[in-house]
Write an enzyme that holds these catalytic residues in place. Structure first.
Site, short mmCIF file in Angstrom:
data_model
loop_
_atom_site.label_atom_id
_atom_site.label_comp_id
_atom_site.label_asym_id
_atom_site.label_seq_id
_atom_site.Cartn_x
_atom_site.Cartn_y
_atom_site.Cartn_z
N GLU A 234 0.89 -1.18 0.00
CA GLU A 234 0.00 0.00 0.00
C GLU A 234 0.91 1.22 0.00
OE1 GLU A 234 -3.16 0.38 -0.25
OE2 GLU A 234 -4.16 -1.43 0.48
N CYS A 268 -1.97 9.36 3.33
CA CYS A 268 -1.75 8.83 1.98
C CYS A 268 -2.82 9.31 1.00
CB CYS A 268 -1.67 7.31 2.00
SG CYS A 268 -3.11 6.55 2.76
P1 NAD Z 1 8.77 4.73 4.20
O1 NAD Z 1 8.61 4.00 2.93
O2 NAD Z 1 9.92 5.64 4.36
O3 NAD Z 1 8.87 3.70 5.43
C1 NAD Z 1 7.83 2.76 5.71
C2 NAD Z 1 8.42 1.61 6.50
O4 NAD Z 1 9.34 0.88 5.67
C3 NAD Z 1 9.19 2.01 7.75
O5 NAD Z 1 8.90 1.08 8.76
C4 NAD Z 1 10.65 1.90 7.29
O6 NAD Z 1 11.54 1.67 8.35
C5 NAD Z 1 10.58 0.70 6.36
N1 NAD Z 1 11.64 0.60 5.34
C6 NAD Z 1 12.40 1.58 4.81
N2 NAD Z 1 13.22 1.08 3.86
C7 NAD Z 1 12.96 -0.26 3.78
C8 NAD Z 1 13.46 -1.33 2.96
N3 NAD Z 1 14.37 -1.11 2.03
N4 NAD Z 1 12.94 -2.56 3.14
C9 NAD Z 1 11.98 -2.78 4.06
N5 NAD Z 1 11.47 -1.82 4.86
C10 NAD Z 1 11.96 -0.56 4.72
O7 NAD Z 1 7.39 5.51 4.44
P2 NAD Z 1 7.02 6.50 5.65
O8 NAD Z 1 7.74 7.79 5.47
O9 NAD Z 1 7.14 5.79 6.94
O10 NAD Z 1 5.46 6.70 5.39
C11 NAD Z 1 4.94 7.65 4.51
C12 NAD Z 1 4.52 7.00 3.20
O11 NAD Z 1 3.55 5.97 3.47
C13 NAD Z 1 3.84 7.94 2.24
O12 NAD Z 1 4.32 7.72 0.94
C14 NAD Z 1 2.38 7.55 2.35
O13 NAD Z 1 1.60 7.90 1.23
C15 NAD Z 1 2.46 6.10 2.56
N6 NAD Z 1 1.25 5.54 3.14
C16 NAD Z 1 0.40 4.81 2.34
C17 NAD Z 1 -0.79 4.32 2.85
C18 NAD Z 1 -1.74 3.52 2.00
O14 NAD Z 1 -2.68 2.97 2.55
N7 NAD Z 1 -1.56 3.44 0.70
C19 NAD Z 1 -1.11 4.55 4.19
C20 NAD Z 1 -0.22 5.29 4.98
C21 NAD Z 1 0.95 5.78 4.44
#
Ligand code: NAD
Length: 459
Positions: A234, A268
Site C-alpha cells: 500500500e 496517503c
Molecule cells: P517509508 O517508505 O519511508 O517507510 C515505511 C516503512 O518501511 C518504515 O517502517 C521503514 O523503516 C521501512 N523501510 C524503509 N526502507 C525499507 C526497505 N528497504 N525494506 C523494508 N522496509 C523498509 O514511508 P514512511 O515515510 O514511513 O510513510 C509515509 C509513506 O507511506 C507515504 O508515501 C504515504 O503515502 C504512505 N502511506 C500509504 C498508505 C496507503 O494505505 N496506501 C497509508 C499510509 C501511508
C-alpha cells in the site's frame, strides 16, 4: 582493558513539536532476525493448526484492553509523531471499537467455499501462508499496524511487526496488548529502520505486508522477487480533487481544506492536487482561504489545535523545498508559505500551479493545497490522470450523474463523489498504478493474507 559487551544501540522517539525524547527501545540486531523468523515459524505451527474462529476468539478480549488503553496509546502516538491529541486518541478508539467486527469480518471472508459441477465437489480453503513481515509507516501509527497484523494473524500466520522508526513505542504497546492473549512467538516486534525492514524482507518470510512510500515499495518488490514472496504493498498517492462548475462550493472548499491539512497533510489520501473550473475558481479560492485562516496550528496537545508539526526535520525540508520551488516558478501564495519555527509548516494554499512543478508531480505529504484551473472537463480528467500514482480521488459537482461520469474516468483505486475516497464498510482500501500492488480490508482484502487451496473429490 575492559571486556564488557558493546552497548546495544537504542532507537529513540523524538517529539517533533518539542524535540524531547519520548522514549527509547533497543534496536533489533540484524544478525538476530533470522532467528526471530525461525522462532515465528515454530510458533506458527500450533497457531496455524487452529481454525479461523478459534484464532479470532483468542484475540477477542484484546478489544476491551485496547479500549481501556486508548487514551494512553493516543497520547503516545501524538507525542511520537505530532498529530493533534484528539485525532490520535480517535485513531486508537477507532481500532478498539471496530476490533471485534473486524475479527468477525476476517473469519467470514476466510470461510471455506464449496464449488461443484456434475462430476466433482471442491472445497476452497483459505490456509495460512506461514510467516508474515508487517512493515508500517508512522502517519497512522496505531491503525497501520492494526490493519496489517489482525488479518495476518486470523489467517493463521505468525507475524513479525516492524513499525516505523518514528513511532516505535506506540506500536510496541499495541503488540504488547495483543500479546497478553496470543501464544508466545506468534507476534514479535522488530525495531529499527530500513536496515531491519530490508533484513526482514530478505529473511525466510512468506508474506510481506507493507504500507509506506512508493520508493520503498519498489525496493521491497525487488528484494521479494527472487524468493517469489507474496507481497501486499500500500503505497503513496498524489490524490486529485476535481471541482466542477456546478459544485456546492462551501462543501467543496470545506473538503479541500480538511483533506489537504488533516494530520498536517501527512495522509496517503490527502488531497494533493486541486483542479477547479476556471469560472468558479475565484469564489472557491476565497472560501478556501477563509476556512484556512480559521485553522489553529501549534502544540498537538493544545486546546483546539488542528495542525501539529511535520513528523521530522527531513519531512519539513522536503515540503518547504517543493513550496519554494513552486513559488520561484510562478505559483501565487494565498495562505501560509512563510517560514515557521521548528518542524512546523504553515497550512499553505498555492494557486497558478502547473505540472512542470514538482509539487504537482511528487507526493508532498505536507499541509499544502495546490490549485490549478481547467477550462473543460476533458482537461480536468487529463490533468487528474497525469500521474504515476492512483490511490484516491474526489469529484465535486451537484449533478451527481455527471460527477459520477468524471469519477469513472479517473484512474484511482478509490474515488469519492461529493465526499472523500473511503468506501462503505467492507470495501477494500486499494490503490492502482504505482500506489498499490495488492491491497487490504474488506473480504477481498482479507483473503490476500491467506493461501487459497482447492481440495476436490469425485461425487
Ligand atoms: P517509508 O517508505 O519511508 O517507510 C515505511 C516503512 O518501511 C518504515 O517502517 C521503514 O523503516 C521501512 N523501510 C524503509 N526502507 C525499507 C526497505 N528497504 N525494506 C523494508 N522496509 C523498509 O514511508 P514512511 O515515510 O514511513 O510513510 C509515509 C509513506 O507511506 C507515504 O508515501 C504515504 O503515502 C504512505 N502511506 C500509504 C498508505 C496507503 O494505505 N496506501 C497509508 C499510509 C501511508
Amino acid at each position: 582493558m575492559s571486556h564488557s559487551a558493546p552497548a546495544t544501540p537504542l532507537l529513540s522517539s523524538i517529539d517533533p513539536a518539542t524535540g524531547e525524547v519520548v522514549g527509547s527501545v533497543p534496536v533489533t540486531a540484524v544478525e538476530s532476525i533470522a532467528r526471530l523468523v525461525f522462532q515465528a515459524r515454530e510458533a506458527q505451527r500450533g497457531w496455524g493448526a487452529l481454525t479461523h474462529a478459534q484464532r479470532a476468539d483468542i484475540l477477542r478480549p484484546a478489544a476491551a484492553r485496547l479500549k481501556a488503553e486508548a487514551r494512553r496509546l493516543g497520547e503516545l502516538a501524538s507525542r511520537e509523531m505530532g498529530k493533534p491529541l484528539p485525532e490520535a486518541v480517535g485513531e486508537a478508539n477507532y481500532c478498539a471499537d471496530g476490533f471485534v467486527a473486524e475479527l468477525d469480518g476476517i473469519v467470514a471472508a476466510l470461510a471455506d467455499v464449496v464449488r461443484e459441477d456434475a462430476r466433482v465437489t471442491s472445497i476452497l480453503r483459505h490456509a495460512p501462508l506461514g510467516v508474515c513481515a508487517a512493515i508500517t509507516p508512522w502517519n497512522f501509527p496505531i491503525l497501520m499496524p492494526h490493519q496489517s497484523v489482525l488479518p495476518a494473524l486470523v489467517a493463521g500466520n505468525a507475524v513479525l511487526l516492524k513499525p516505523s522508526e518514528e513511532t516505535t513505542l506506540v506500536a510496541l504497546e499495541y503488540a504488547r496488548i495483543l500479546n497478553e492473549f496470543l501464544p508466545a512467538g506468534v507476534l514479535t516486534p522488530v525495531f529499527g529502520d530500513g536496515v531491519q525492514g530490508r533484513a526482514l524482507v530478505l529473511a525466510e518470510v512468506n508474506l510481506i505486508v507493507f504500507t509506506g512510500s512508493r520508493e520503498t515499495g519498489k525496493r521491497i518488490l525487488g528484494d521479494a522477487g527472487p524468493g517469489l514472496k507474496r507481497v501486499i504493498l500500500e503505497l503513496g498517492g498524489k490524490d486529485p480533487l476535481v471541482v466542477l462548475d456546478d459544485a456546492d462550493l462551501d462543501a467543496a472548499a470545506a473538503f479541500a481544506v480538511r483533506n489537504s491539512f488533516r494530520n498536517a497533510g501527512q495522509v496517503c489520501v490527502s488531497t494533493e492536487r486541486i483542479y477547479v473550473d476556471a469560472r468558479i475558481q475565484q469564489e472557491f479560492l476565497r472560501k478556501m482561504v477563509e476556512r484556512t485562516g480559521a485553522l489553529r496550528q501549534g502544540d498537538p496537545r493544545g486546546e483546539g489545535v488542528n495542525l501539529g508539526p511535520m513528523v521530522n526535520a527531513r519531512q519539513k525540508a522536503k515540503v518547504v523545498a517543493q513550496i519554494d520551488q513552486a513559488i520561484a516558478a510562478g505559483a501565487t501564495v494565498l495562505a501560509g508559505g512563510e517560514p515557521r519555527e521548528g518542524n512546523f509548516v504553515a497550512p499553505t494554499i498555492l494557486a497558478d500551479v502547473d505540472h512542470a512543478m514538482e509539487i504537482m508531480r511528487e507526493e508532498t505529504f505536507g499541509p499544502v493545497a495546490c490549485v490549478q484551473a481547467f477550462s473543460t472537463v476533458d482537461e480536468a480528467v487529463r490533468l487528474a490522470n497525469d500521474t504515476p500514482f492512483g490511490l484516491g480521488a474526489a469529484v465535486f459537482g451537484r449533478d451527481v450523474a455527471r460527477a459520477g461520469e468524471v469519477a469513472e474516468r479517473i484512474h484511482a483505486g478509490m474515488v469519492g463523489i461529493n465526499q472523500g475516497c473511503g468506501g462503505a464498510d467492507g470495501c477494500p482500501w486499494v490503490g492502482v498504478k504505482e500506489s498499490g500492488y495488492g491491497f487490504h480490508s474488506g473480504p477481498e482484502g482479507h483473503r490476500q493474507f491467506a493461501q487459497v487451496r482447492v481440495i476436490s473429490r469425485l461425487k
